[in-house]
Enzyme design. Structure first.
Site, PDB file in Angstrom:
ATOM      1  CG  ASP A 123      40.883  35.252  41.941  1.00  0.00           C
ATOM      2  OD1 ASP A 123      41.846  33.471  42.599  1.00  0.00           O
ATOM      3  OD2 ASP A 123      41.561  35.990  40.802  1.00  0.00           O
ATOM      4  CD  GLU A 157      46.887  32.740  39.425  1.00  0.00           C
ATOM      5  OE1 GLU A 157      47.926  31.891  39.103  1.00  0.00           O
ATOM      6  OE2 GLU A 157      45.674  33.237  39.576  1.00  0.00           O
TER       7      GLU A 157
END
Length: 434
Positions: free
Chosen positions: A93, A187
């Site tokens: 991400d 994350e």
């Protein structure tokens, strides 16, 4: 004259690494600010599917993407003797702090050291304001087009692991232990380790490729908390409000204004200083929420910062008896220092690898967190290693291909380091003690 790579290995890995990196960053995998499912956005699954296909093509036959967005795979050992299973981790991400859709990576060959004017958004990368950029003359740099982030955080780490693993798979003559690979979702919003199955991963230790400057090794992060202050007021038509209206929005503004402005803010701190960062005020006269993240390397100081925020809100809201205050404090991730300390061989291995790549390890602290923060606390010692990316979470983000290639080469050398008898023996002893 172009700057030399750190090693012939790094130079050989660079072209394929660049191809992977520019392919990955074009996929929008921005994390949502609030997660209701894992992963929080579909683009992360798109990246995951691509990585699985590439891992399978490289010969990692168990590569898979689970329903929660975690990619896992195994590269078997090429040695017969004892060696621990070692993990490699990066996140797919990107941050929601800057636009992540429509990324168009630009490659600037043999950077000349001058300011770089990007074609969109009026964005200029000026080495006068970016000391790290000033040191990269002669490097090949990658930027966005200026109106999005680049995604080096952490697709540089993803590309480096993929490049190193593909190289190792293609060269079985190189000594290596069993490697376990995991690419995590979300994350950037603190959720990368939430559904990580440490036992199933089955590694003695792991390394996140999620750092910045070349040669960097990090074994200490902030301890982090999130605080939400919700203020309920009394709303009424403003034409009839005298003596009746209790404006929650104005009370929230007073709370923020009462916090220290000359210290304990991100813009006034560095090094090992902690801070209170108010990042959102939302609501209306009836109800307003102030959201803040609180950070420090010292747990006691973190508690003091949270207490200051709570006390400030309570004092302001107490000035209006009809208002109500709710304070919600959520732990986000711990400082990984204490969890790594019992396993010095974990950081020793990566120091050897960095030196083998012709670099001197630079131990720094992270003014933030990584998946390794929580993974270390969950029983998987996981320090953080450089990627070559800079100016994360902004449209000014850039990366050095030379430094990224050094990171990929360091992974190859890290695999070899873990086949050295003293490290393998130390890991066996530590595992038995645990």
């Amino acid at each position: 004259m172009p700057s030399a790579y750190t090693s012939p290995l790094a130079e050989a890995l660079a072209p394929g690494l660049l191809e992977r990196f520019t392919r990955y960053v074009r996929i929008d995998s921005t994390a949502a600010r609030e997660r209701t499912q894992s992963p929080s956005t579909p683009g992360q699954l798109e990246v995951g599917r691509l990585l699985v296909d590439e891992l399978l093509a490289a010969g990692l036959d168990d590569a898979a993407l689970d329903d929660h967005g975690y990619v896992t795979a195994t590269l078997p050992a090429t040695i017969d003797g004892p060696a621990p299973v070692i993990g490699l981790v990066a996140h797919v991400d990107t941050s929601p702090d800057a636009p992540g859709a429509g990324v168009e990576p630009l490659v600037h060959r043999d950077y000349d050291g001058a300011p770089i004017a990007l074609p969109r958004g009026g964005t200029v990368l000026d080495p006068a304001d970016m000391p790290a950029l000033a040191r990269k003359a002669g490097h090949d740099l990658v930027t966005s087009s200026g109106d999005t982030l680049l995604g080096a955080d952490d697709k540089a780490g993803v590309a480096e692991i993929m490049t190193a693993v593909a190289h190792l798979a293609a060269h079985p003559e190189l000594p290596r232990p069993t490697l376990r690979i995991c690419f995590t979702p979300d994350e950037e919003i603190g959720e990368g380790a939430t559904l990580f199955d440490v036992a199933r991963f089955g590694a003695f230790c792991a390394y996140t490729l999620d750092g910045s400057e070349v040669g960097e090794l990090q074994e200490e992060t902030f301890t982090a908390a999130q605080v939400r202050l919700t203020i309920d007021g009394v709303d009424i038509h403003p034409g009839f409000a005298k003596g009746k209206l209790v404006n929650a929005a104005r009370l929230a503004a007073r709370v923020v204004a009462a916090l220290p402005a000359d210290r304990l803010t991100p813009e006034t701190t560095d090094g090992r200083d902690g801070f209170i960062h108010v990042y959102s005020i939302s609501g209306d006269a009836q109800r307003t929420t102030v959201a803040a993240i609180v950070r420090d390397f010292d747990d006691d100081l973190l508690a003091e910062h949270v207490a200051l925020l709570r006390r400030t809100a309570e004092e302001v809201v107490a000035s209006e008896p009809r208002a109500r205050l709710e304070v919600d404090v959520q732990a986000q991730y711990p400082n990984m220092r204490s969890h790594l300390a019992p396993f010095p061989e974990v950081t020793e291995a990566v120091r050897r690898a960095i030196r083998a790549e012709g670099l001197e390890p630079r131990t720094t602290v992270i003014r933030g967190g990584t998946d390794g923060s929580r993974l270390s606390a969950m029983g998987l010692p996981t320090p953080n290693v450089f990627t070559g990316g800079h100016e994360f979470h902004s449209v000014r983000e850039w990366a050095s291909l030379h430094d990224m290639a050094a990171a990929a080469a360091t992974i190859v050398r890290l695999a070899q380091a873990w086949t050295e008898p003293d490290l393998a023996a130390a890991a066996t002893s530590a595992a038995r003690a645990a």
